[in-house]
Design a protein around this motif. Structure first.
Motif, PDB file in Angstrom:
ATOM      1  N   ASN A 291      -3.608 -49.518  84.100  1.00  0.00           N
ATOM      2  CA  ASN A 291      -5.043 -49.478  83.807  1.00  0.00           C
ATOM      3  C   ASN A 291      -5.651 -50.853  84.032  1.00  0.00           C
ATOM      4  OD1 ASN A 291      -5.152 -46.782  83.056  1.00  0.00           O
ATOM      5  ND2 ASN A 291      -4.675 -47.207  80.918  1.00  0.00           N
ATOM      6  N   VAL A 292      -6.953 -50.889  84.324  1.00  0.00           N
ATOM      7  CA  VAL A 292      -7.667 -52.152  84.496  1.00  0.00           C
ATOM      8  C   VAL A 292      -8.479 -52.441  83.239  1.00  0.00           C
ATOM      9  CG1 VAL A 292      -9.362 -53.445  85.833  1.00  0.00           C
ATOM     10  CG2 VAL A 292      -7.786 -51.887  86.992  1.00  0.00           C
ATOM     11  N   LEU A 293      -8.150 -53.523  82.547  1.00  0.00           N
ATOM     12  CA  LEU A 293      -8.892 -53.969  81.376  1.00  0.00           C
ATOM     13  C   LEU A 293      -9.639 -55.240  81.736  1.00  0.00           C
ATOM     14  CD1 LEU A 293      -6.303 -53.488  78.469  1.00  0.00           C
ATOM     15  CD2 LEU A 293      -7.942 -51.845  79.393  1.00  0.00           C
ATOM     16  N   CYS A 294     -10.874 -55.369  81.271  1.00  0.00           N
ATOM     17  CA  CYS A 294     -11.689 -56.548  81.543  1.00  0.00           C
ATOM     18  C   CYS A 294     -12.249 -57.103  80.242  1.00  0.00           C
ATOM     19  CB  CYS A 294     -12.847 -56.212  82.496  1.00  0.00           C
ATOM     20  SG  CYS A 294     -12.315 -55.648  84.132  1.00  0.00           S
ATOM     21  N   TRP A 295     -12.466 -58.435  80.203  1.00  0.00           N
ATOM     22  CA  TRP A 295     -13.014 -59.064  79.011  1.00  0.00           C
ATOM     23  C   TRP A 295     -13.771 -60.323  79.398  1.00  0.00           C
ATOM     24  CZ3 TRP A 295      -7.863 -58.730  80.268  1.00  0.00           C
ATOM     25  CH2 TRP A 295      -7.204 -59.927  80.555  1.00  0.00           C
ATOM     26  N   GLY A 296     -14.620 -60.771  78.462  1.00  0.00           N
ATOM     27  CA  GLY A 296     -15.423 -61.973  78.684  1.00  0.00           C
ATOM     28  C   GLY A 296     -14.793 -63.194  78.053  1.00  0.00           C
ATOM     29  N   THR A 297     -15.577 -64.256  77.945  1.00  0.00           N
ATOM     30  CA  THR A 297     -15.050 -65.533  77.442  1.00  0.00           C
ATOM     31  C   THR A 297     -15.356 -65.771  75.970  1.00  0.00           C
ATOM     32  OG1 THR A 297     -17.057 -66.628  78.225  1.00  0.00           O
ATOM     33  CG2 THR A 297     -15.162 -66.640  79.697  1.00  0.00           C
ATOM     34  N   ASP A 298     -15.969 -64.804  75.302  1.00  0.00           N
ATOM     35  CA  ASP A 298     -16.229 -64.946  73.868  1.00  0.00           C
ATOM     36  C   ASP A 298     -14.928 -64.694  73.119  1.00  0.00           C
ATOM     37  OD1 ASP A 298     -17.004 -64.873  71.240  1.00  0.00           O
ATOM     38  OD2 ASP A 298     -18.690 -63.505  71.536  1.00  0.00           O
ATOM     39  N   ARG A 299     -14.314 -65.757  72.633  1.00  0.00           N
ATOM     40  CA  ARG A 299     -12.984 -65.591  72.022  1.00  0.00           C
ATOM     41  C   ARG A 299     -13.025 -64.823  70.714  1.00  0.00           C
ATOM     42  NH1 ARG A 299     -10.733 -71.088  72.284  1.00  0.00           N
ATOM     43  NH2 ARG A 299     -12.053 -71.164  74.105  1.00  0.00           N
ATOM     44  N   LYS A 300     -14.163 -64.862  70.014  1.00  0.00           N
ATOM     45  CA  LYS A 300     -14.269 -64.102  68.771  1.00  0.00           C
ATOM     46  C   LYS A 300     -14.401 -62.612  69.055  1.00  0.00           C
ATOM     47  CE  LYS A 300     -16.353 -67.853  66.093  1.00  0.00           C
ATOM     48  NZ  LYS A 300     -17.544 -68.282  65.300  1.00  0.00           N
ATOM     49  N   ASP A 301     -15.090 -62.282  70.122  1.00  0.00           N
ATOM     50  CA  ASP A 301     -15.279 -60.889  70.498  1.00  0.00           C
ATOM     51  C   ASP A 301     -15.263 -60.782  72.013  1.00  0.00           C
ATOM     52  OD1 ASP A 301     -15.801 -58.210  70.650  1.00  0.00           O
ATOM     53  OD2 ASP A 301     -17.954 -58.402  70.247  1.00  0.00           O
ATOM     54  N   PRO A 302     -14.055 -60.776  72.623  1.00  0.00           N
ATOM     55  CA  PRO A 302     -13.989 -60.736  74.083  1.00  0.00           C
ATOM     56  C   PRO A 302     -14.458 -59.414  74.687  1.00  0.00           C
ATOM     57  CG  PRO A 302     -11.809 -60.540  73.115  1.00  0.00           C
ATOM     58  CD  PRO A 302     -12.738 -60.837  71.988  1.00  0.00           C
ATOM     59  N   ALA A 303     -14.710 -58.409  73.853  1.00  0.00           N
ATOM     60  CA  ALA A 303     -15.256 -57.124  74.316  1.00  0.00           C
ATOM     61  C   ALA A 303     -14.419 -56.554  75.458  1.00  0.00           C
ATOM     62  CB  ALA A 303     -16.716 -57.296  74.747  1.00  0.00           C
ATOM     63  N   VAL A 304     -13.160 -56.235  75.158  1.00  0.00           N
ATOM     64  CA  VAL A 304     -12.262 -55.689  76.167  1.00  0.00           C
ATOM     65  C   VAL A 304     -12.684 -54.262  76.511  1.00  0.00           C
ATOM     66  CG1 VAL A 304      -9.874 -55.107  76.714  1.00  0.00           C
ATOM     67  CG2 VAL A 304     -10.374 -57.118  75.317  1.00  0.00           C
ATOM     68  N   THR A 305     -12.885 -54.005  77.804  1.00  0.00           N
ATOM     69  CA  THR A 305     -13.282 -52.669  78.260  1.00  0.00           C
ATOM     70  C   THR A 305     -12.298 -52.175  79.309  1.00  0.00           C
ATOM     71  OG1 THR A 305     -14.724 -53.614  79.963  1.00  0.00           O
ATOM     72  CG2 THR A 305     -15.725 -53.094  77.835  1.00  0.00           C
ATOM     73  N   LYS A 306     -12.134 -50.860  79.334  1.00  0.00           N
ATOM     74  CA  LYS A 306     -11.259 -50.225  80.316  1.00  0.00           C
ATOM     75  C   LYS A 306     -12.112 -49.632  81.424  1.00  0.00           C
ATOM     76  CE  LYS A 306      -8.114 -46.291  80.877  1.00  0.00           C
ATOM     77  NZ  LYS A 306      -7.466 -45.156  80.188  1.00  0.00           N
ATOM     78  N   LEU A 307     -11.782 -49.952  82.671  1.00  0.00           N
ATOM     79  CA  LEU A 307     -12.532 -49.424  83.804  1.00  0.00           C
ATOM     80  C   LEU A 307     -11.969 -48.073  84.222  1.00  0.00           C
ATOM     81  CD1 LEU A 307     -13.122 -52.543  86.080  1.00  0.00           C
ATOM     82  CD2 LEU A 307     -14.369 -51.778  84.073  1.00  0.00           C
ATOM     83  N   GLN A 308     -12.875 -47.195  84.635  1.00  0.00           N
ATOM     84  CA  GLN A 308     -12.474 -45.847  85.041  1.00  0.00           C
ATOM     85  C   GLN A 308     -12.043 -45.837  86.500  1.00  0.00           C
ATOM     86  OE1 GLN A 308     -12.308 -43.395  82.707  1.00  0.00           O
ATOM     87  NE2 GLN A 308     -12.892 -45.072  81.326  1.00  0.00           N
TER      88      GLN A 308
END
Length: 800
Positions: A291-308
């Motif tokens: 699976n492809v997971l993506c996240w940002g640079t906010d270490r407190k809340d990197p907001a990991v999302t899974k791409l379809q």
């Protein structure tokens, strides 16, 4: 000596196989991110052909869409707002403009189609690099000034950043090319590297001893990796201001940088096969189910999302099993659809290079004696002492160079900023104008370079680089002061026969000074007719303040001035060939044979863009011209274009994202809609004006003209729909004739650049630096007479 060198080369090559390849926005992989967008693409596994599918990381449950589904790809690489994919056989690659996406499609263009098979495609901000499969050369496409067309030699781990491309040579040394090459290459001077990967303006890699090394921009700690043992880290991913790495022992990800310093784990214990990054986005392919997971640079809340996205390849499929030093990836033949295999990521835990067989005359079979060990320690101690002295000397040299090159240069930058009172707020042309609030804009996003820069090398150095690319510039002596009688004599008492035009605050005359110099003299209105004397005074002071401090090849030079009672006159270098406007829209059927070629029109646009780039990027704070139009682009005796008329110019804000609040001033047809409607003035207002001039040069139409029904029409409304529809030829100026093979691509590139420039919102427009890069590439295309490989910019203007 030869034996040692051969052994070193062998170890370097071995480690390049043993270590997992490092990947980022500018390196080849099976997943890529278009920097500045939320588009993530990957090569689909278990299908034939191996197509590319994409999804938007910023959209929940976004449905994937394909790119060229009938072509099989081996690898893809991401650049600024763009993606490129290399065909499975390596003989062609295509690029897509991700910034111009709509309805799940990306405009594409075939950039290379040749007999030589390529690999390691590495897309940077405005350049594409690759090596041939026999590893005898590195070649560049769509490069701007500062990159070679190709270099000979055996290279691996090719990677591209903002204004540089680097690779590891056969001996383990790092070579870099491009405007920003020296900082990175010099930082790796003493290293023996196995793999490297570039971010926006920093580079990390693994040396032959397994150590993780990062160099370059470190504004947010992105080049300060966590402590680790040898061979602890494998796959690397570098964004604009952060870095991530996979721990080889368990596949988990650790990141650092991003503004708050220190390391953090964005995805907890999830193991990954590899990771990629661009801008502030990082994505990885999970080991468990691909699976492809993506996240940002906010270490407190990197907001990991899974791409379809469907199952993607966990590595590049290769037909050579012999290159897989650690065996084959499980089920790799099925993943590659029977047309190749994937090399296994090397073991768990610390990976050491295989022992070299001892030569007959060296490498004793018994453990070294205590005496031997003591000698070795002494040698290392001596080496350490000498190295420390050398390092100290080097640091002193760097500090001295920084003090000379930055501190003194900073004084020059500060001298660019004129002190203006009334002039700072005004000028007139069509309306009063006033500026409130202080603040500034550094070039904004879209295709422009973004991301933080180090206080020394990147912030100041990048400006110097842009200054050099934009042409000669310096600071001239104080402008001469003339008497009214001297200027009256030079113009035959301002006779009608010497009148050559009008500016933002007066009439322009041609004059000849006693020493023989030909000049243009602008005289403001005087007497009772000058109802807005204060505005005229402001315009006079504005031009005098700016032009007496700035000197550039593509800005009209100020010779002197005159202030006597109510008389206000400015004296400029005489521009023999008049205004661009007069050549594009000649009166009485007088055609300009010189400007009736696409090459000359592109060259004039490039000259003007360089002048504006100088105002935006070199002046501190940036200078906003506010009246960019074809009649303010003048041509000297050598047909070099220069930007003129600074009567409306203002100093822009210093903080990115801010704007000046100013009543609209400028010329109808060229004015930024955002500025005209909302009174929000930024450097992007000049970009809009230049975009209109570019469309003017392409179509031969006025900024506002009457259509066949006699209705007023803007050149933007006339040209943009045809350009977007891929029908550029329908709106081209027939007087110039149909462009040739390479000229057609150049004209197309200029047209698509212009379309971006006239976007309704300033944030969606490119920076002047990007525009200059595109126009440089377009001019290079016009100058090409032969060759199967074209070099155009990263805008990827049209679809094949």
């Amino acid at each position: 000596m030869r034996l040692r060198l051969a052994a070193a080369v062998a170890v370097t090559a071995m480690l390049a196989v043993l270590l997992a390849p490092a990947r980022a926005t500018g390196s080849a992989s099976t997943i890529a991110i278009a920097h500045g967008t939320d588009i993530v693409c990957g090569i689909v596994a278990r299908t034939s052909p191996r197509s590319v599918q994409c999804a938007r990381a910023g959209v929940a449950d976004a449905q994937p869409f394909p790119l060229l589904p009938n072509i099989s790809f081996s690898s893809i690489s991401g650049g600024r707002s763009s993606l490129c994919g290399l065909s499975a056989d390596g003989t062609a690659f295509f690029c897509w403009n991700a910034a111009n996406s709509s309805s799940g499609t990306l405009p594409r263009k075939r950039v290379y189609n040749g007999p030589v098979a390529l690999e390691e495609l590495a897309v940077g901000e405005a350049q594409i690099a690759a090596v041939d499969r026999n590893r005898t050369f590195v070649q560049w496409w769509r490069q701007y000034r500062g990159f070679p067309s190709n270099v000979s030699g055996s290279y691996s781990s090719v990677t591209s950043g903002r204004d540089f491309t680097c690779a590891v040579n056969a001996s383990g040394s790092v070579n870099c090319w491009g405007p920003g090459n020296r900082t990175i290459q010099d930082a790796f001077a003493s290293a023996n590297m196995s793999t490297i990967v570039a971010g926006d303006s920093h580079v990390c890699g693994i040396d032959v001893g397994g150590s993780l090394i990062c160099v370059g921009n470190n504004d947010t700690g992105q080049a300060t990796p966590p402590m680790g043992s040898a061979f602890e880290f494998g796959s690397l991913a570098l964004g604009s201001n952060h870095t991530c790495a996979i721990r080889r022992a368990n596949g988990t990800v650790v990141c650092w940088g991003g503004g708050t310093g220190g390391e953090y784990t964005p995805t907890n214990s999830t193991p990954f096969e590899f990771i990629v990054a661009a801008g502030n986005l990082t994505c990885g392919l999970t080991t468990a189910n691909f699976n492809v997971l993506c996240w940002g640079t906010d270490r407190k809340d990197p907001a990991v999302t899974k791409l379809q996205l469907p199952t993607l390849l966990p590595g590049v499929c290769t037909s050579s099993q012999s290159s897989c030093g650690c065996g084959l990836f499980a089920d790799s033949e099925t993943l590659c659809s029977g047309s190749g295999v994937i090399c296994q990521r090397c073991g768990v835990g610390v990976v050491q290079p295989s022992p070299r067989p001892p030569s007959p005359s060296s490498a004793p079979s018994t453990p070294p004696s205590a005496t031997s060990s003591t000698k070795t320690n002494k040698r290392w101690l001596a080496f350490a002492i000498i190295g420390s002295v050398g390092t100290f000397s080097g640091v002193c040299s760097i500090v001295y160079c920084v003090w000379i090159g930055v501190c003194k240069r900073k004084k020059v930058h500060n001298s660019v900023q004129p002190t203006i009172t009334a002039a700072g707020n005004g000028g007139s042309h069509a309306a009063h104008s006033s500026a409130t609030g202080a603040g500034s804009i550094v070039p904004s996003p879209f295709t422009s370079p973004s991301g933080s820069r180090s206080r020394i090398f990147r912030r100041q150095g990048s400006r110097v680089m842009r200054r050099q690319r934009s042409g000669p510039s310096s600071f001239k002596d104080r402008a001469e002061e003339f008497s009214l009688s001297e200027l009256a004599a030079a113009t035959k008492n301002f006779s009608l026969e010497t009148k050559i035009g009008a500016g933002s605050f007066g009439t322009v005359y041609k004059g000849k000074l006693p020493d023989g110099r030909e000049v243009a003299i602008k005289r403001s209105e005087t007497g009772p007719r000058a109802k807005k004397f204060q505005e005229k005074e402001s315009a006079f002071q504005s031009e005098l303040a700016f032009l007496s401090r700035l000197h550039h090849k593509h800005l009209v030079g100020l010779v002197g001035y005159c202030e006597e009672k109510e008389e206000r006159l400015l004296v400029y270098d005489y521009m023999k060939n008049g205004a661009l406007y007069d050549h594009l829209h000649p009166k009485n059927g007088e055609e300009s044979s010189v400007l009736n070629s696409w090459k000359m029109r592109v060259k004039v646009l490039l000259d003007a863009a360089r002048g504006i780039e100088y105002l935006h990027n070199y002046a501190v704070p940036p200078i906003i011209h506010r009246d960019i139009k074809s009649s303010n682009i003048l041509l000297d005796g050598n047909w070099v274009a220069r930007v003129s008329d600074f009567g409306l110019s203002l100093m822009g804000p210093e903080s990115e994202g801010e704007h000046l609040s100013a009543r609209a001033a400028g010329t109808i047809g060229y004015m930024d809609p955002e500025y005209y409607g909302m009174h929000h003035l930024t450097v992007k207002s000049d970009v809009y004006g230049l975009g209109v001039v570019m469309l003017e040069a392409l179509t031969g139409k006025n900024a506002i003209f009457k259509d066949e029904d006699g209705n007023p029409t803007s050149v933007v409304d006339y040209a943009v729909p045809c350009v977007v529809a891929g029908e550029v030829g329908k709106v081209l100026d027939a007087r110039v004739g149909q462009p040739g093979l390479h000229e057609a691509e150049a004209v197309e590139l200029v047209a698509y650049t212009a379309v971006h420039c006239v976007n309704l919102e300033g944030k969606d427009r490119p920076s002047m630096t990007d525009i200059v890069a595109n126009l440089e590439s377009a001019l290079a295309l016009c100058e090409e007479s032969h060759g199967s490989i074209s070099s155009a910019s990263m805008s990827f203007a049209s679809a094949d």
